[in-house]
Scaffold this motif. Sequence first.
Motif, short mmCIF file in Angstrom:
data_model
loop_
_atom_site.label_atom_id
_atom_site.label_comp_id
_atom_site.label_asym_id
_atom_site.label_seq_id
_atom_site.Cartn_x
_atom_site.Cartn_y
_atom_site.Cartn_z
N ASP A 1 -9.81 4.71 6.26
CA ASP A 1 -10.62 5.91 6.47
C ASP A 1 -11.59 5.81 5.34
O ASP A 1 -12.85 6.13 5.49
CB ASP A 1 -9.64 7.13 6.72
CG ASP A 1 -9.08 7.03 7.88
OD1 ASP A 1 -9.52 6.28 8.83
OD2 ASP A 1 -8.23 7.90 8.13
N HIS A 2 -10.98 5.91 4.06
CA HIS A 2 -11.74 5.88 3.03
C HIS A 2 -13.02 4.84 2.88
O HIS A 2 -14.15 5.07 2.55
CB HIS A 2 -10.91 5.96 1.55
CG HIS A 2 -11.68 6.07 0.32
ND1 HIS A 2 -12.17 7.37 -0.19
CD2 HIS A 2 -12.18 5.22 -0.54
CE1 HIS A 2 -12.91 7.13 -1.34
NE2 HIS A 2 -12.78 6.09 -1.55
N ARG B 1 -3.92 3.32 6.53
CA ARG B 1 -4.82 4.12 7.43
C ARG B 1 -5.64 4.86 6.53
O ARG B 1 -7.07 5.09 6.87
CB ARG B 1 -4.15 4.90 8.07
CG ARG B 1 -4.79 5.95 9.01
CD ARG B 1 -5.19 5.31 10.15
NE ARG B 1 -6.78 4.98 10.18
CZ ARG B 1 -7.66 4.12 11.06
NH1 ARG B 1 -6.97 3.50 11.80
NH2 ARG B 1 -8.66 4.15 10.74
N ARG B 2 -5.18 5.62 5.47
CA ARG B 2 -6.01 6.36 4.47
C ARG B 2 -7.08 5.55 3.66
O ARG B 2 -8.14 6.04 3.37
CB ARG B 2 -5.07 7.19 3.51
CG ARG B 2 -5.86 8.18 2.46
CD ARG B 2 -5.01 8.82 1.85
NE ARG B 2 -5.85 9.72 0.85
CZ ARG B 2 -5.39 10.46 -0.28
NH1 ARG B 2 -4.15 10.30 -0.41
NH2 ARG B 2 -6.11 11.18 -0.95
N GLU C 1 -15.78 5.44 5.42
CA GLU C 1 -16.57 6.80 5.13
C GLU C 1 -17.36 6.36 4.13
O GLU C 1 -18.66 7.14 3.89
CB GLU C 1 -15.55 7.92 4.37
CG GLU C 1 -16.23 9.17 4.26
CD GLU C 1 -15.61 10.19 3.63
OE1 GLU C 1 -15.98 11.31 3.12
OE2 GLU C 1 -14.33 10.12 3.95
N CYS D 1 -0.26 4.94 -1.05
CA CYS D 1 -1.41 5.34 -0.24
C CYS D 1 -1.55 4.62 1.10
O CYS D 1 -1.62 3.11 0.99
CB CYS D 1 -2.77 4.87 -1.05
SG CYS D 1 -4.15 5.51 -0.16
N ASN E 1 0.85 -1.32 0.10
CA ASN E 1 0.07 0.09 0.20
C ASN E 1 0.64 1.27 0.09
O ASN E 1 0.79 2.24 -0.74
CB ASN E 1 -0.72 0.26 1.25
CG ASN E 1 -1.93 -0.94 1.15
OD1 ASN E 1 -2.40 -1.44 0.02
ND2 ASN E 1 -2.70 -1.18 2.03
#
Length: 60
Positions: free
Chosen positions: A49-50, A45-46, A53, A42, A36
């Motif tokens: 989160d995405h 964690r990102r 969401e 990327c 990742n």
Amino acid sequence: MRNQQDRAGAAVMAGQAVYTRRTLDLYDVVVLGLSNALIWKCPTRRLLDHYNEHVAAKRF
């Protein structure tokens, strides 16, 4: 019918046999840790989160 279910169950068991604690730990390191960040640029964690969401229970 029962024989077909037995074969399907055996196929499922065989397919998941590779997923041991050791292979899952290795997966975490390679995919979530290295791939990742280094290949996809990327951080995990990102991505998480995405995902959190934008994924929700299906509503009708």
